[in-house]
Design a protein around this motif. Structure first.
Motif, PDB file in Angstrom:
ATOM      1  N   ASP A  59      54.720  11.952  65.903  1.00 29.69           N
ATOM      2  CA  ASP A  59      55.925  11.266  66.351  1.00 29.69           C
ATOM      3  C   ASP A  59      56.035   9.905  65.654  1.00 29.69           C
ATOM      4  N   PRO A  60      57.218   9.520  65.184  1.00 25.53           N
ATOM      5  CA  PRO A  60      57.375   8.226  64.498  1.00 25.53           C
ATOM      6  C   PRO A  60      56.879   7.039  65.319  1.00 25.53           C
ATOM      7  N   ALA A  61      57.010   7.122  66.645  1.00 29.36           N
ATOM      8  CA  ALA A  61      56.555   6.020  67.489  1.00 29.36           C
ATOM      9  C   ALA A  61      55.033   5.910  67.502  1.00 29.36           C
ATOM     10  N   ASP A  62      54.349   7.018  67.181  1.00 31.83           N
ATOM     11  CA  ASP A  62      52.889   7.007  67.191  1.00 31.83           C
ATOM     12  C   ASP A  62      52.282   6.597  65.854  1.00 31.83           C
ATOM     13  N   LEU A  63      53.043   6.672  64.778  1.00 30.76           N
ATOM     14  CA  LEU A  63      52.498   6.412  63.439  1.00 30.76           C
ATOM     15  C   LEU A  63      51.806   5.044  63.301  1.00 30.76           C
ATOM     16  N   PRO A  64      52.384   3.946  63.843  1.00 32.14           N
ATOM     17  CA  PRO A  64      51.707   2.653  63.675  1.00 32.14           C
ATOM     18  C   PRO A  64      50.354   2.569  64.372  1.00 32.14           C
TER      19      PRO A  64
ATOM     20  N   GLY B 233      36.935   0.379  49.683  1.00 33.79           N
ATOM     21  CA  GLY B 233      37.944  -0.159  48.787  1.00 33.79           C
ATOM     22  C   GLY B 233      39.081   0.797  48.515  1.00 33.79           C
ATOM     23  N   HIS B 234      39.206   1.862  49.312  1.00 32.53           N
ATOM     24  CA  HIS B 234      40.291   2.821  49.159  1.00 32.53           C
ATOM     25  C   HIS B 234      41.410   2.492  50.145  1.00 32.53           C
ATOM     26  N   GLU B 235      42.534   3.136  49.967  1.00 32.74           N
ATOM     27  CA  GLU B 235      43.675   2.937  50.869  1.00 32.74           C
ATOM     28  C   GLU B 235      44.089   4.287  51.457  1.00 32.74           C
ATOM     29  N   LEU B 236      44.202   4.334  52.776  1.00 32.16           N
ATOM     30  CA  LEU B 236      44.570   5.566  53.474  1.00 32.16           C
ATOM     31  C   LEU B 236      45.937   5.373  54.117  1.00 32.16           C
ATOM     32  N   THR B 237      46.890   6.219  53.763  1.00 32.39           N
ATOM     33  CA  THR B 237      48.240   6.140  54.318  1.00 32.39           C
ATOM     34  C   THR B 237      48.652   7.516  54.837  1.00 32.39           C
ATOM     35  N   VAL B 238      49.538   7.508  55.818  1.00 30.92           N
ATOM     36  CA  VAL B 238      49.983   8.754  56.445  1.00 30.92           C
ATOM     37  C   VAL B 238      51.502   8.749  56.554  1.00 30.92           C
ATOM     38  N   THR B 239      52.119   9.840  56.164  1.00 33.27           N
ATOM     39  CA  THR B 239      53.550  10.071  56.396  1.00 33.27           C
ATOM     40  C   THR B 239      53.674  11.404  57.126  1.00 33.27           C
ATOM     41  N   SER B 240      54.647  11.483  58.023  1.00 35.79           N
ATOM     42  CA  SER B 240      54.746  12.695  58.823  1.00 35.79           C
ATOM     43  C   SER B 240      56.160  12.885  59.351  1.00 35.79           C
ATOM     44  N   THR B 241      56.523  14.151  59.521  1.00 39.57           N
ATOM     45  CA  THR B 241      57.788  14.532  60.143  1.00 39.57           C
ATOM     46  C   THR B 241      57.482  15.501  61.277  1.00 39.57           C
ATOM     47  N   PRO B 242      57.828  15.170  62.514  1.00 36.92           N
ATOM     48  CA  PRO B 242      57.532  16.069  63.633  1.00 36.92           C
ATOM     49  C   PRO B 242      58.096  17.471  63.397  1.00 36.92           C
ATOM     50  N   GLY B 243      57.253  18.457  63.614  1.00 37.37           N
ATOM     51  CA  GLY B 243      57.665  19.843  63.465  1.00 37.37           C
ATOM     52  C   GLY B 243      57.616  20.361  62.043  1.00 37.37           C
ATOM     53  N   GLN B 244      57.379  19.469  61.067  1.00 38.78           N
ATOM     54  CA  GLN B 244      57.361  19.908  59.669  1.00 38.78           C
ATOM     55  C   GLN B 244      56.009  19.696  59.000  1.00 38.78           C
ATOM     56  N   GLY B 245      55.272  18.708  59.408  1.00 39.09           N
ATOM     57  CA  GLY B 245      53.952  18.518  58.836  1.00 39.09           C
ATOM     58  C   GLY B 245      53.592  17.068  58.586  1.00 39.09           C
ATOM     59  N   THR B 246      52.379  16.883  58.077  1.00 39.06           N
ATOM     60  CA  THR B 246      51.817  15.551  57.844  1.00 39.06           C
ATOM     61  C   THR B 246      51.175  15.508  56.471  1.00 39.06           C
TER      62      THR B 246
END
Length: 354
Positions: free
Chosen positions: A275-280, A315-328
């Motif tokens: 959920d977009p509200a959970d991403l942060p 020293g790496h960077e971890l980022t996440v993008t996601s769309t509910p119902g479609q995947g992460t």
């Protein structure tokens, strides 16, 4: 303590001095019989006494400033001041404050030592427990291997999947306990990214087979500067989440690439998403999110927290993008090293021009 604060602190004394001068002038002016002093003489005397009072106040300011500078130095030192006792008290009031501060520092050191001892004991217990539990788990793994061909395929897949989950949680506990000693347990070297990904995939293969996932993996070879053990754990955490939160028949796509500043690895699934509200908040310790609680009620909320924390320390960077119902999609970025301010430098040795 600056001059303004010093004057504010001694404002009652200054007002008392001025009031005393006025009262003395009035008494001398109204003395019975004849006036002892004329007004010009009284004003001259007041100015002279005020100059002496001012010199006294300035002397006291510079004398006391040394002690307050010591306090300011400790304040600027931040947490280092916790091992820096206060010294140099110049009077009884300062001595009282100094004794109180040093007593607080002593109590803090004692409490810190006790807490560190408790943490060391807890870490030793967790480490011993993890190693002890691996013995029966290895026995169960051997038992499950003997079951192959003796039970139906669905039951066998379920047993092996649950064993993998138990092993995953045990490893999670072990690596979590090692976070505090991370600096003593890593070695940065050039590693083949595809080989590390292949090792992680082998450990998750039963989950892929049991859910009939489609799997797509990049073919190129990329060298990244990392610690292979810790990076393997990070990738395993990401893949384990993809397996848990992607329905049967889904797809997991692993891609990698390189630009002028970094090499990157992306793991995308077709799961429930976030959920977009959970991403942060997904990297916060213990946070599971709305979709996570619905799909896996036993989620600990440690997986992404550990992965993110370890990635930062490497020293790496971890980022996440996601769309509910479609995947992460989870992306790990491996920035190139910069030599002497050269933004185009890579982790490989530069080639010399002939």
């Amino acid at each position: 303590m600056n001059v303004r604060k010093y004057l504010q602190d001694h404002l009652p004394h200054i007002l008392f001095w001025i009031a005393g001068l006025l009262v003395a002038d009035l008494l001398l002016w109204l003395a019975p019989g004849q006036r002892l002093l004329s007004w010009p003489t009284l004003v001259y005397l007041d100015i002279l006494l005020t100059v002496f009072f001012f010199i006294f106040m300035v002397g006291v300011y510079f004398y006391r400033a040394r002690w307050y500078r010591g306090i300011q130095q400790r304040e600027d030192a931040g947490s280092d001041a916790l091992n820096w006792p206060l010294t140099g008290a110049q009077n009884e009031a300062q001595q009282y404050t100094q004794d109180y501060v040093n007593r607080i520092l002593q109590l803090h050191r004692e409490a810190t030592d006790q807490l560190l001892q408790q943490q060391e004991d807890q870490l030793a217990f967790i480490t011993r427990w993890v190693h002890d539990i691996k013995v029966p788990l290895a026995g169960l793994q051997l038992t499950s291997d003997h079951l192959a061909g003796q039970v139906d395929e669905e039951t066998y897949d379920d047993v092996t999947t649950q064993l993998e989950r138990v092993n995953h949680y045990v490893e999670e506990v072990l690596y979590y306990s090692r976070l505090s000693s991370f600096a003593n347990d890593y070695l940065l070297r050039d590693h083949n990214l595809r080989e590390i990904v292949a090792t992680a995939l082998r450990s998750q293969m039963n989950g892929f087979f049991s859910k009939h996932f489609q799997l797509s993996v990049f073919d190129e070879d990329y060298q990244v500067l990392t610690d292979d053990k810790w990076l393997l754990f990070i990738i395993n955490q990401i893949l384990a989440n993809s397996v848990q939160y992607t329905p049967a028949g889904g797809k997991i796509t692993i891609t990698a690439g390189q630009d002028k500043t970094a090499t990157w690895l992306a793991i995308a699934d077709t799961g429930v998403g976030i959920d977009p509200a959970d991403l942060p908040r997904i990297f916060q310790k213990g946070f599971t999110g709305q979709n996570g609680r619905q799909v896996n009620s036993q989620a600990t909320g440690l997986g992404l927290y550990l992965a993110h924390t370890m990635a930062e320390r490497l020293g790496h960077e971890l980022t996440v993008t996601s769309t509910p119902g479609q995947g992460t999609t989870v992306k790990i970025t491996f920035p190139f090293l910069s030599y002497y301010g050269d933004d185009q430098a890579t982790v490989q040795a530069p080639k010399l021009k002939k």
